[in-house]
Design an enzyme around this catalytic site. Structure first.
Site, PDB file in Angstrom:
ATOM      1  CE  LYS A  13      -4.101  -2.038   2.029  1.00  0.00           C
ATOM      2  NZ  LYS A  13      -4.927  -2.164   3.241  1.00  0.00           N
ATOM      3  CE  LYS A  64      -9.257  -8.983  -1.678  1.00  0.00           C
ATOM      4  NZ  LYS A  64      -8.470  -8.370  -0.611  1.00  0.00           N
ATOM      5  CE  LYS A  90     -19.524  -3.170  -2.700  1.00  0.00           C
ATOM      6  NZ  LYS A  90     -20.252  -2.224  -1.675  1.00  0.00           N
TER       7      LYS A  90
END
Ligand code: SF4
Length: 335
Positions: A112, A192, A195
């Site tokens: 990240k 993965k 949404k």
């Protein structure tokens, strides 16, 4: 009996990825582990840039989804992390025991932090808060996916260090309980389920929407013609069958695929039926909650009250062991 704690990000309404990866298992666990704690971890959702209005909507969407999916406030404790301030209090205490290097080595932090120009300290401290989430309730069992094992290892280390430093066997070393459904790839078969990538199916989507998304979904790439024998073990649709269809249906899919007994569209139609069967009651419960939204608020308020009671007990004892209990007039001269 063991105490279960697990958390989920407030990502709005559930989709089949987080339903199969966590929540379906939670619904089963609440039957065998009375008082299991399930937390919407909203403090974890603010480590990057975000819009408060969107976060508000997503917290609501997740809480409603969890109830619709079957989390029962009479059996489990469902609450919002930010309703229990002791999470951040214990987190601060744990930062004083956690070596910086251990945090910098966390895979999720490394991934990240590459994506942002200025790294917020919260991104680094994320696993410390996660340790506090678990240990605040002295939970010894944490249902997790494989990607969370490293963070749980840190929680175990933290429990060991605190116990050693303060001479108490107070915190249990929490053990992972791996979610039975392995991570399922998105419908594109590439990444993965998420949404934002549009490669999943929402738990509240209609029968037509489910079919519209399943129809073009990736299958075994080597199965070009209907007469080609397929390899269910490499096909994402087969993984979804394992999650939604019964044992006999799965065996049937396996046989039909390997012998080219049916085409992928036939296979997907059967999957769509299985999914509709499982998801329709969830959709109905969500509609009932939309009609009576106060039920969501009541469930969260009850859950927060229970969680706060447990958290306050823990913090009172932790402060006591650490010399942070209420100040009293000393019996000996101050040092
Ligand atoms: Fe996948 Fe089913 Fe097609 Fe086999 S028949 S490749 S399991 S979609």
């Amino acid at each position: 009996m063991s105490r279960i704690f697990s958390g989920i990000q407030p990502s709005g309404e559930l989709h089949i990825g987080n339903y199969l990866g966590a929540v379906k298992n939670w619904v089963q666990l609440q039957e065998t582990h009375a008082g299991a704690l399930f937390c919407v971890v909203d403090y974890h959702a603010i480590t990057g840039a975000y819009d408060p209005a969107v976060l508000r909507a997503r917290r609501w969407g997740m809480a409603k989804s969890l109830l619709a999916a079957g989390i029962d406030p009479a059996k489990a404790v469902l609450f919002m992390q930010s309703d229990v301030p002791e999470h951040t209090e214990l987190s601060w205490i744990f930062t004083t025991l956690t070596p910086l290097g251990d945090l910098e080595r966390q895979t999720q932090f490394k991934d990240k932090s590459l994506k942002v120009e200025s790294i917020p300290a919260g991104l680094l401290m994320y696993p410390v808060l996660q340790s506090a989430d678990i240990l605040l309730y002295r939970a010894d069992t944490v249902p997790v996916g494989e990607d969370q094992i490293q963070h749980l290892e840190l929680a175990r280390d933290t429990a060991r260090k605190w116990n050693a430093k303060f001479g108490q066997e107070y915190f249990p070393e929490p053990k992972p309980l791996l979610t039975p459904t392995r991570r399922i790839m998105g419908l594109d078969g590439q990444s993965k389920m998420s949404k934002s990538l549009g490669n999943t199916i929402g738990l509240m989507e209609s029968d037509d929407e489910i079919w519209a998304k399943l129809r073009p979904a990736m299958t075994d790439p080597q199965r070009v013609r209907k007469t080609d024998a397929g390899r269910p073990e490499v096909c994402n649709i087969f993984q979804l069958h394992k999650a939604f269809s019964g044992v006999e249906a799965v065996a049937h899919v396996d046989g039909q695929c390997r012998t080219a007994g049916w085409g992928c569209m036939d296979c997907k139609k059967v999957l769509a039926e299985s999914m509709v069967q499982e998801l329709t009651p969830i959709r109905r419960r969500a509609e009932a909650l939309d009609a009576e939204p106060q039920r969501v608020l009541d469930a969260l308020a009850d859950g927060a009250a229970t969680a706060r009671g447990l958290a306050r007990d823990t913090m009172r004892e932790v402060r006591g062991y650490m010399g942070l209990d209420p100040v009293v007039i000393p019996s000996a001269p101050a040092v």
